[in-house]
Design an enzyme around this catalytic site. Structure first.
Site, PDB file in Angstrom:
ATOM      1  CG  PHE A 133      -1.961   1.096   1.087  1.00 20.15           C
ATOM      2  CD1 PHE A 133      -3.067   0.948   0.268  1.00 20.15           C
ATOM      3  CD2 PHE A 133      -1.772   2.309   1.734  1.00 20.15           C
ATOM      4  CE1 PHE A 133      -3.993   1.977   0.099  1.00 20.15           C
ATOM      5  CE2 PHE A 133      -2.688   3.345   1.572  1.00 20.15           C
ATOM      6  CZ  PHE A 133      -3.794   3.181   0.751  1.00 20.15           C
ATOM      7  CG  ASP A 203      -1.132  -2.075   6.852  1.00 19.15           C
ATOM      8  OD1 ASP A 203      -2.251  -2.300   7.344  1.00 19.15           O
ATOM      9  OD2 ASP A 203      -0.880  -1.060   6.163  1.00 19.15           O
ATOM     10  CE1 TYR A 228      -9.576   3.679   5.890  1.00 19.83           C
ATOM     11  CE2 TYR A 228      -8.733   4.990   7.715  1.00 19.83           C
ATOM     12  CZ  TYR A 228      -8.556   4.426   6.473  1.00 19.83           C
ATOM     13  OH  TYR A 228      -7.367   4.584   5.814  1.00 19.83           O
ATOM     14  CE  LYS A 229      -8.079  -0.048   4.844  1.00 18.15           C
ATOM     15  NZ  LYS A 229      -8.518   0.715   3.658  1.00 18.15           N
ATOM     16  NE  ARG A 375     -10.127  -2.137  -3.208  1.00 18.31           N
ATOM     17  CZ  ARG A 375      -9.641  -1.487  -2.163  1.00 18.31           C
ATOM     18  NH1 ARG A 375      -8.569  -1.947  -1.564  1.00 18.31           N
ATOM     19  NH2 ARG A 375     -10.194  -0.379  -1.719  1.00 18.31           N
TER      20      ARG A 375
END
Ligand code: PLP
Length: 416
Positions: A133, A203, A228-229, A375
């Site tokens: 990422f 991560d 927040y995911k 995605r």
């Protein structure tokens, strides 16, 4: 990466039977999803829990409005980073006092990377993978500007273990890749890092709340992740960091803020780190945002984790099967084997951006990652099998009819 052959698409009757038998079906009522929307982006921003608005309102009106500054003690605002950390610990296989909620994932990466490098004198390499990422790569690039002699080395994830040598201070990897959905085995890679004397920094942004994570069993050293995911903490929710108990008092954060001080309210001129996980705090915690994250974590209360993770994989399998049965010619990027993936599925498609926009116009929300990846995330708490079946059929239809081929679907906003 495709290891298991595609299966025939199931009928809608079969799908309805799966929903009728789903022990997690009641969890959907804990989310305020708009009618007519199938939300396949919980891997990027989790859906709004029903309880969040009231929790935030209570924090604002009662705790802040009436309690004013006294709420730091009376509502234990000051304890929130560790209290919420202990809740997240339950989702990542850590002890309650090994996780702290603080800052963003980017900042936490920086803190733990620098702490790991300082703790490994004589070793000058950070090993990571190309295509990690971007913020993970940028944070180490920024650190390299500050630390003389720090080297960044990259190896493809398939070759990462062989690339660990005696100069590696820390191996930094995202367990579930944000684009491909490929999952690395936490225990295997951690053991390989340890075998060469390196520390391991994971991560877990696309892992926590979506797949079984057991840091302690894997011998984990350090980890970070987004709130927040899949944790449903709201846009820009505070992130978390994990430091194994055995390392906490050996490591030193480079961002030596007063909230990580042993006695912040002594107002000493000199920094003295707090004992334990508290030392990895920095500035004043964002209390209103923490209230929203707390409400997000409530959505996991009473949920059978084994059933949760199995459903995520079953939803992903279903999506793959229905899309592939549609014979659209798009290529599966994500491993077919559930043991090798997280809870999102990606397909490569040159027109992917427009296809995703067209799907969004039909109420099926996924996302697009440049240059060509569509995605689709499967948050098992609030998706039904029927949702996923309809979403897959919609994707097939959009591709066959070329409904995506309109100028309106090709306009890119700042966020894709
Ligand atoms: C793997 C990964 N790490 C980090 C981040 C972003 O972290 P931050 O909270 O600093 O924006 C993301 C965002 O999508 C991510 O997917």
């Amino acid at each position: 990466m495709e290891t298991v052959p595609a299966m025939a698409a199931p009928s809608l009757d079969h799908i309805r039977a799966l929903d009728a038998a789903d022990p997690l079906a009641p969890a959907r009522a804990h989310f305020a999803l708009p009618p007519g929307v199938i939300y396949l982006d919980g891997n990027s921003l989790g859906a709004l829990p029903v309880g969040t608005a009231a929790r935030v309102a209570d924090t604002v009106q009662r705790e802040w409005g009436s309690g004013l500054i006294g709420s730091w003690n009376s509502a234990d605002w000051i304890g929130a980073p560790q209290r919420l950390g202990a809740r997240i610990a339950g989702l990542i296989g850590a002890a309650p006092d090994e996780v702290l909620v603080a800052d963003s994932t980017s900042v936490n990466l920086y803190k733990l990377l620098a702490a790991a490098i300082m703790a490994q004198p004589g070793r000058r390499t950070v090993l990571t993978e190309p295509g990690n990422f971007p913020t993970d790569l940028y944070m180490v690039q920024g650190l390299a500007q500050l630390v003389p002699g720090l080297r960044i080395r990259q190896a493809e994830r398939e070759a990462i273990i062989d690339a660990i040598d005696d100069d590696v201070a820390v191996v930094m990897l995202t367990q579930v890749h944000y684009k491909t959905g490929h999952r690395l085995d936490l225990a295997t890679v951690t053991a390989a890092a340890h075998a060469r004397g390196a520390l391991m920094l994971w991560d877990l942004s696309h892992s926590a709340g979506a797949i079984a994570v057991d840091l302690n069993t894997a011998g984990g050293d350090l980890a970070v992740g987004c709130g927040y995911k899949y944790l449903n903490g709201g846009p820009g929710a505070p992130a978390y960091l994990y430091v194994a108990k055995r390392l906490q008092d050996r490591l030193q954060t480079p961002l030596a803020g007063w909230m990580g001080h042993a006695r912040p309210f002594d107002f000493d001129d000199d920094y003295a780190p707090a004992a334990g996980i508290a030392r990895f705090g920095c500035g004043t915690p964002a209390i209103v945002a923490l209230a929203a994250l707390d409400a997000g974590l409530d959505t996991f209360d009473g949920i059978d984790r084994t059933a949760l993770y199995a459903k995520g994989q079953a939803l992903a399998d279903l999506f793959i099967n229905v899309v592939e049965a549609g014979d659209t010619g798009i290529a599966l990027v994500t491993p077919r084997d559930p043991a090798q993936r997280g809870s999102h599925v990606s397909f490569a498609c040159d027109q992917g951006f427009a296809v995703v926009q067209c799907l969004i116009a039909r109420g099926v929300i996924g996302d697009f990652r440049a240059p060509n990846v569509m995605r689709f995330g499967f948050a098992p708490l609030y998706l039904t099998y029927a949702d996923v079946w309809h979403a897959a059929q919609a994707l097939v239809d959009v591709l066959h009819t070329r409904a995506w081929d309109r100028p309106a679907f090709k306009l890119r906003g700042k966020v894709t």
